[in-house]
Design a protein around this motif. Structure first.
Motif, PDB file in Angstrom:
ATOM      1  N   VAL A  32      11.440  -2.855   8.179  1.00  0.00           N
ATOM      2  CA  VAL A  32      12.273  -2.356   7.079  1.00  0.00           C
ATOM      3  C   VAL A  32      11.418  -2.128   5.846  1.00  0.00           C
ATOM      4  CG1 VAL A  32      14.335  -2.739   5.688  1.00  0.00           C
ATOM      5  CG2 VAL A  32      14.176  -3.750   7.971  1.00  0.00           C
ATOM      6  N   MET A  33      11.574  -0.979   5.202  1.00  0.00           N
ATOM      7  CA  MET A  33      10.859  -0.672   3.957  1.00  0.00           C
ATOM      8  C   MET A  33      11.808   0.085   3.033  1.00  0.00           C
ATOM      9  SD  MET A  33       7.897  -0.890   2.335  1.00  0.00           S
ATOM     10  CE  MET A  33       6.436  -0.815   3.361  1.00  0.00           C
ATOM     11  N   LEU A  34      12.494  -0.656   2.162  1.00  0.00           N
ATOM     12  CA  LEU A  34      13.468  -0.041   1.256  1.00  0.00           C
ATOM     13  C   LEU A  34      12.859   0.174  -0.121  1.00  0.00           C
ATOM     14  CD1 LEU A  34      16.780  -1.926   2.178  1.00  0.00           C
ATOM     15  CD2 LEU A  34      15.773   0.117   3.203  1.00  0.00           C
ATOM     16  N   SER A  35      11.702   0.803  -0.168  1.00  0.00           N
ATOM     17  CA  SER A  35      11.009   1.033  -1.435  1.00  0.00           C
ATOM     18  C   SER A  35      11.900   1.787  -2.415  1.00  0.00           C
ATOM     19  CB  SER A  35       9.726   1.820  -1.202  1.00  0.00           C
ATOM     20  OG  SER A  35       8.805   1.078  -0.449  1.00  0.00           O
ATOM     21  N   ARG A  36      11.742   1.456  -3.691  1.00  0.00           N
ATOM     22  CA  ARG A  36      12.499   2.125  -4.748  1.00  0.00           C
ATOM     23  C   ARG A  36      11.538   2.568  -5.834  1.00  0.00           C
ATOM     24  NH1 ARG A  36      13.963  -1.997  -8.822  1.00  0.00           N
ATOM     25  NH2 ARG A  36      15.717  -0.694  -9.440  1.00  0.00           N
ATOM     26  N   HIS A  67       7.420   4.805 -13.521  1.00  0.00           N
ATOM     27  CA  HIS A  67       6.592   5.853 -12.915  1.00  0.00           C
ATOM     28  C   HIS A  67       6.187   5.509 -11.488  1.00  0.00           C
ATOM     29  CE1 HIS A  67       5.336   6.825 -17.284  1.00  0.00           C
ATOM     30  NE2 HIS A  67       6.263   7.672 -16.901  1.00  0.00           N
ATOM     31  N   SER A  68       6.291   4.238 -11.139  1.00  0.00           N
ATOM     32  CA  SER A  68       5.787   3.779  -9.847  1.00  0.00           C
ATOM     33  C   SER A  68       6.685   4.240  -8.711  1.00  0.00           C
ATOM     34  CB  SER A  68       5.685   2.245  -9.842  1.00  0.00           C
ATOM     35  OG  SER A  68       5.103   1.784  -8.657  1.00  0.00           O
ATOM     36  N   VAL A  69       6.105   4.976  -7.761  1.00  0.00           N
ATOM     37  CA  VAL A  69       6.877   5.561  -6.665  1.00  0.00           C
ATOM     38  C   VAL A  69       6.093   5.423  -5.369  1.00  0.00           C
ATOM     39  CG1 VAL A  69       5.915   7.883  -6.964  1.00  0.00           C
ATOM     40  CG2 VAL A  69       8.196   7.614  -5.956  1.00  0.00           C
ATOM     41  N   GLU A  70       6.802   5.378  -4.255  1.00  0.00           N
ATOM     42  CA  GLU A  70       6.162   5.356  -2.934  1.00  0.00           C
ATOM     43  C   GLU A  70       5.839   6.787  -2.542  1.00  0.00           C
ATOM     44  OE1 GLU A  70       4.407   3.030  -0.769  1.00  0.00           O
ATOM     45  OE2 GLU A  70       6.266   1.928  -1.114  1.00  0.00           O
ATOM     46  N   GLY A  71       4.554   7.146  -2.639  1.00  0.00           N
ATOM     47  CA  GLY A  71       4.170   8.523  -2.359  1.00  0.00           C
ATOM     48  C   GLY A  71       4.244   8.890  -0.891  1.00  0.00           C
ATOM     49  N   PHE A  72       4.087   7.900  -0.010  1.00  0.00           N
ATOM     50  CA  PHE A  72       4.150   8.195   1.426  1.00  0.00           C
ATOM     51  C   PHE A  72       4.720   7.012   2.215  1.00  0.00           C
ATOM     52  CE2 PHE A  72       2.155   8.574   5.707  1.00  0.00           C
ATOM     53  CZ  PHE A  72       2.816   9.721   6.110  1.00  0.00           C
ATOM     54  N   GLY A  73       4.037   5.877   2.245  1.00  0.00           N
ATOM     55  CA  GLY A  73       4.526   4.723   3.000  1.00  0.00           C
ATOM     56  C   GLY A  73       3.829   4.560   4.338  1.00  0.00           C
ATOM     57  N   PRO A 124      11.262   0.195  15.812  1.00  0.00           N
ATOM     58  CA  PRO A 124      12.169   1.046  15.032  1.00  0.00           C
ATOM     59  C   PRO A 124      11.995   0.719  13.555  1.00  0.00           C
ATOM     60  CG  PRO A 124      13.385  -0.751  16.044  1.00  0.00           C
ATOM     61  CD  PRO A 124      11.981  -0.829  16.591  1.00  0.00           C
ATOM     62  N   VAL A 125      12.148   1.730  12.695  1.00  0.00           N
ATOM     63  CA  VAL A 125      11.927   1.534  11.264  1.00  0.00           C
ATOM     64  C   VAL A 125      13.142   2.008  10.475  1.00  0.00           C
ATOM     65  CG1 VAL A 125       9.421   1.710  11.430  1.00  0.00           C
ATOM     66  CG2 VAL A 125      10.764   3.774  11.063  1.00  0.00           C
ATOM     67  N   VAL A 126      13.398   1.325   9.376  1.00  0.00           N
ATOM     68  CA  VAL A 126      14.467   1.695   8.447  1.00  0.00           C
ATOM     69  C   VAL A 126      13.832   1.864   7.069  1.00  0.00           C
ATOM     70  CG1 VAL A 126      16.664   1.031   7.402  1.00  0.00           C
ATOM     71  CG2 VAL A 126      16.158   0.355   9.756  1.00  0.00           C
ATOM     72  N   VAL A 127      14.041   3.006   6.424  1.00  0.00           N
ATOM     73  CA  VAL A 127      13.433   3.248   5.118  1.00  0.00           C
ATOM     74  C   VAL A 127      14.490   3.711   4.126  1.00  0.00           C
ATOM     75  CG1 VAL A 127      11.265   3.924   6.221  1.00  0.00           C
ATOM     76  CG2 VAL A 127      12.868   5.700   5.474  1.00  0.00           C
ATOM     77  N   SER A 128      14.133   3.687   2.846  1.00  0.00           N
ATOM     78  CA  SER A 128      15.005   4.196   1.797  1.00  0.00           C
ATOM     79  C   SER A 128      14.786   5.691   1.612  1.00  0.00           C
ATOM     80  CB  SER A 128      14.701   3.468   0.481  1.00  0.00           C
ATOM     81  OG  SER A 128      13.329   3.637   0.133  1.00  0.00           O
ATOM     82  N   ASP A 129      15.697   6.303   0.915  1.00  0.00           N
ATOM     83  CA  ASP A 129      15.598   7.743   0.607  1.00  0.00           C
ATOM     84  C   ASP A 129      14.961   7.917  -0.748  1.00  0.00           C
ATOM     85  OD1 ASP A 129      15.849  10.449   0.747  1.00  0.00           O
ATOM     86  OD2 ASP A 129      17.990  10.500   0.309  1.00  0.00           O
ATOM     87  N   GLU A 130      13.738   7.439  -0.902  1.00  0.00           N
ATOM     88  CA  GLU A 130      13.034   7.454  -2.177  1.00  0.00           C
ATOM     89  C   GLU A 130      11.618   7.998  -1.999  1.00  0.00           C
ATOM     90  OE1 GLU A 130      13.582   6.248  -5.402  1.00  0.00           O
ATOM     91  OE2 GLU A 130      15.581   5.348  -5.216  1.00  0.00           O
ATOM     92  N   GLY A 131      11.157   8.776  -2.961  1.00  0.00           N
ATOM     93  CA  GLY A 131       9.784   9.251  -2.950  1.00  0.00           C
ATOM     94  C   GLY A 131       9.414   9.943  -1.657  1.00  0.00           C
TER      95      GLY A 131
END
Length: 343
Positions: free
Chosen positions: A304-308, A312-318, A330-337
């Motif tokens: 799981v990676m729910l980056s927010r 200015h700090s953003v997840e450019g790729f992951g 299986p992976v679960v991610v946020s809809d960010e960056g």
């Protein structure tokens, strides 16, 4: 054979006791290693804290020290002079400029017209540039920074970005620039080749401990422990699912704390654990090697990676998401960056 000079203040130390760096430093290291593997000549110019690689040779980029990392204007000018001398001495085909400090130095350096440089961009820095350019506040230093930034990006032989999301961040600046080249972050070879079960970890499941809940689903996040990586929201969500639907879970947080601010964030996670009696369901593992990270991913069920986005700090790729996918999880991610792009 093409000759590259990579200048970056962010670069992972090769010292045995140093943790693996993430972000732009790791990206620069992977890029230098990849170009060398393709048969090119690569020299890396970085600061004194980054020890040269042991056994540098034809198969490794040559890492050289250039003094302490500059933090003040006069130090930036000193590094600019050092860089110009290296360029005059080596005459590389391309200069790769790696991190925000390096970008400031090159913007100040006033490089000769015949120097072909490529700027490497992550998302966070570009978001900060956007605010600088959009600001209507007049200040001589701000005006100078905008002018230097505009010239620096406009003169680049080619910008290099880590994702399509980052490319959009660059285009959003509204500055004239040559077409960008997208070079995605690299998955380490170990994530593709390490056999399962060969690295020992202190896993209650593996040793049949009574603490382990054999029927629980084990979720894992591998990332720096910080507000942007958002481990607390993952934990809050799992706790809510436990209350509302009886979910039996374990949550494994694998990552380091590298600032006072992040220590405070870890404290908030542990406070939530205590307040909700989740001591047997949550575990934090710091200072894990790459081999141990892989072993923990292998021992888990869902990544799981729910980056927010925080300021200015953003997840450019992951890249951690891709690494977990390489281990068949299986992976679960946020809809960010750039997170949706990894999927």
């Amino acid at each position: 054979m093409t000759h590259f000079l990579l200048y970056t203040e962010s670069y992972p130390s090769r010292a045995a006791d140093s943790p693996r760096q993430t972000g732009i430093g790791r990206y620069c290291s992977d890029l230098a290693t990849g170009l060398t593997a393709l048969g090119h000549r690569v020299a890396v110019l970085t600061n004194d804290d980054r020890a040269p690689a042991a056994g540098d040779g034809p198969s490794e980029p040559v890492v050289e020290r250039a003094g302490r990392e500059p933090r003040w204007p006069h130090q930036l000018l000193y590094r600019a002079r050092t860089l110009r001398r290296r360029l005059e001495k080596e005459r590389p085909d391309y200069l790769l400029v790696g991190d925000p400090v390096a970008h400031q130095v090159v913007a100040l350096a006033g490089l000769p017209e015949d120097v072909r440089y490529c700027s490497l961009f992550y998302g966070t820095e570009l978001r900060a540039y956007r605010d600088l350019i959009a600001s209507t506040r007049w200040h001589p230093v701000r005006k100078l920074r905008r002018r230097l930034l505009t010239t620096y990006i406009g003169r680049a032989y080619q910008p290099v970005v880590i994702s399509r999301y980052t490319a959009r961040c660059l285009d959003a600046l509204g500055l004239p620039h040559r077409p960008e080249c997208i070079v995605f972050p690299a998955v380490g070879e170990r994530f593709l080749t390490q056999p399962a079960g060969v690295v020992a970890i202190d896993d209650p499941r593996a040793r049949g401990s009574s603490v382990a809940d054999e029927g629980a689903t084990r979720f894992i996040t591998v990332a720096r422990i910080s507000e942007r990586k958002n481990q607390l929201q993952v934990l809050e969500t799992l706790a809510a699912l436990k209350r509302q639907h009886g979910l039996r879970f374990e949550y494994l947080i694998v990552g380091n704390v590298d600032s006072t601010e992040h220590k405070s964030y870890l404290a908030s996670i542990m406070r939530f654990v205590r307040e909700n009696a989740l001591e047997d369901s949550v575990r934090v593992v710091e200072h894990a090697t790459d081999a141990e990270k892989i072993a923990w991913i292998d021992a888990s069920d869902v990544f799981v990676m729910l980056s927010r986005t925080v300021g200015h700090s953003v997840e450019g790729f992951g890249i951690s998401v891709i690494e977990a996918s390489c281990r068949g999880k299986p992976v679960v991610v946020s809809d960010e960056g750039g997170m949706p792009e990894t999927i």
